[in-house]
Structure formats: structure tokens, C-alpha cells
Design a protein around this motif. Structure first.
Motif, PDB file in Angstrom:
ATOM      1  N   THR A 130      63.938  30.484 -11.278  1.00  0.00           N
ATOM      2  CA  THR A 130      63.384  30.283  -9.938  1.00  0.00           C
ATOM      3  C   THR A 130      62.321  31.337  -9.643  1.00  0.00           C
ATOM      4  N   SER A 153      58.945  32.156  -6.578  1.00  0.00           N
ATOM      5  CA  SER A 153      58.261  31.719  -5.360  1.00  0.00           C
ATOM      6  C   SER A 153      56.796  32.120  -5.462  1.00  0.00           C
ATOM      7  N   ASP A 182      56.231  28.956  -1.204  1.00  0.00           N
ATOM      8  CA  ASP A 182      56.963  27.832  -1.783  1.00  0.00           C
ATOM      9  C   ASP A 182      57.882  28.346  -2.883  1.00  0.00           C
ATOM     10  N   THR A 183      59.042  27.698  -3.035  1.00  0.00           N
ATOM     11  CA  THR A 183      60.012  28.083  -4.058  1.00  0.00           C
ATOM     12  C   THR A 183      60.046  26.995  -5.122  1.00  0.00           C
ATOM     13  N   VAL A 202      61.871  25.695  -8.812  1.00  0.00           N
ATOM     14  CA  VAL A 202      62.984  25.777  -9.747  1.00  0.00           C
ATOM     15  C   VAL A 202      62.540  25.070 -11.019  1.00  0.00           C
ATOM     16  N   LYS A 209      59.137  22.997   1.099  1.00  0.00           N
ATOM     17  CA  LYS A 209      58.862  24.275   0.441  1.00  0.00           C
ATOM     18  C   LYS A 209      59.776  24.568  -0.752  1.00  0.00           C
ATOM     19  N   LEU A 210      60.481  23.544  -1.264  1.00  0.00           N
ATOM     20  CA  LEU A 210      61.325  23.700  -2.449  1.00  0.00           C
ATOM     21  C   LEU A 210      60.967  22.587  -3.438  1.00  0.00           C
TER      22      LEU A 210
END
Length: 177
Positions: A88, A90, A94-95, A97, A147-148
Motif C-alpha cells: 500500500t 499513498s 489517494d491510497t 493497494v 480515494k482508494l
């Protein structure tokens, strides 16, 4: 002496035959060779795909179907990049994965075969940080929430998940608390 003289005569005959063969090959290739234009040119309107000179391409006049970019999200790691754990990170709020990477908790400790403790969580996060640093990254992303994003990325044409999972971890045998 006589043997040496015969060897010299035989050597001379072999050289003469070789010279005759090479000469005949050169003469025959000269006869069948066609003249080649030193500056081949193609008309851009001819519809040909390959050229040996630069040609302006107008996409509106091209009948070719274009594939969409498989990795439309592109970035270079800068000061706004923050690695959260080994899967993960950022970037600009925004994050992301990385799909296919087994997550290792950032504070996870492991023991090697000799029983020594290792900071495997920090080491795994450091591997991601190193993989992203000073590299041009291309990703495809799928929104999971605002944002994910779940991403599949590559660096220099190599799959990032494969790079991160390809690190040997066979010496890690158990998680230590």
C-alpha cells in the motif's frame, strides 16, 4: 626434398582451385544482382505501414484500430509518495493497494532459522519504497472507494507485484510478537 616439392605443388593447386571458385562466385553474383536504390522512399498516402524515413502520421486518416492503454495511470515517485506497508502507498491524497501482493504488517517481526528476530514488515515496506523510488511507474487502477484504488503496476516493463513477491522469504519461518 622431393616430398617438399610435391607438397608445394599440391598447395599451389589447392590455392588455384579456391581462387577460381571464389572468382566464379563473385562473377555470378555480379551478373544476378539487381541495382538497389540507395534512398528508398514511401509515400505517406500509399497506406504502407513501415517506412525507412520519418513520416507524419495523421490519426484521423488511419484505418487502424487502436488499443486502449492498459496502464493509463502513470507517475514518478516524488515527495508526495508515502509507503504505508509492502502493498500500500499513498500519492497526492489517494491510497493505492497493489493487487497480488501479500500484505505484511509494517511492525511485523519474523524469526530466521537461527532464531534471530528480523523486522520483516519494515524490510518489505522498504522494498516497495525502493521499487517506486526514482522510477517511472505505469498502473491500471480500479476504484474501491473514494480515494482508494486497487492497482496493477509495472516498472520498466516488469510487473511490480511479481517483483515484490519474487523476493526470497524462505528464511522467514514464523511471526514473533
Amino acid at each position: 626434398m622431393r616430398v617438399i616439392a610435391e607438397l608445394l605443388i599440391l598447395f599451389g593447386r589447392v590455392c588455384g582451385v579456391l581462387a577460381a571458385v571464389v572468382g566464379a562466385m563473385a562473377f555470378s553474383s555480379h551478373l544476378v544482382a539487381s541495382p538497389v536504390d540507395a534512398t528508398p522512399r514511401m509515400d505517406a498516402e500509399s497506406g504502407a505501414i513501415w517506412t525507412s524515413v520519418p513520416v507524419h502520421i495523421d490519426p484521423s486518416h488511419q484505418p487502424y484500430e487502436r488499443e486502449p492503454d492498459r496502464y493509463p495511470f502513470k507517475f514518478s515517485a516524488g515527495p508526495s509518495l508515502k509507503v504505508i506497508d509492502n502493498a500500500t502507498f499513498s500519492l497526492k491524497g489517494d491510497t493505492f493497494v497493489i493487487a497480488g501482493v501479500t500484505r505484511v504488517a509494517p511492525r511485523a517481526l519474523c524469526a530466521d532459522l537461527q532464531g534471530r528476530r528480523l523486522a520483516c514488515g519494515q524490510n518489505a515496506a522498504g522494498l516497495l519504497r525502493t521499487a517506486l523510488r526514482r522510477s517511472f511507474i505505469e498502473c491500471s487502477r480500479k476504484a474501491l472507494a473514494p480515494k482508494l484504488f486497487m492497482v496493477s503496476c509495472r516498472r520498466d516493463g516488469q510487473d511490480l507485484a511479481g517483483l515484490l513477491n519474487g523476493t526470497p522469504r524462505s528464511h522467514f519461518v514464523a511471526s514473533v510478537r
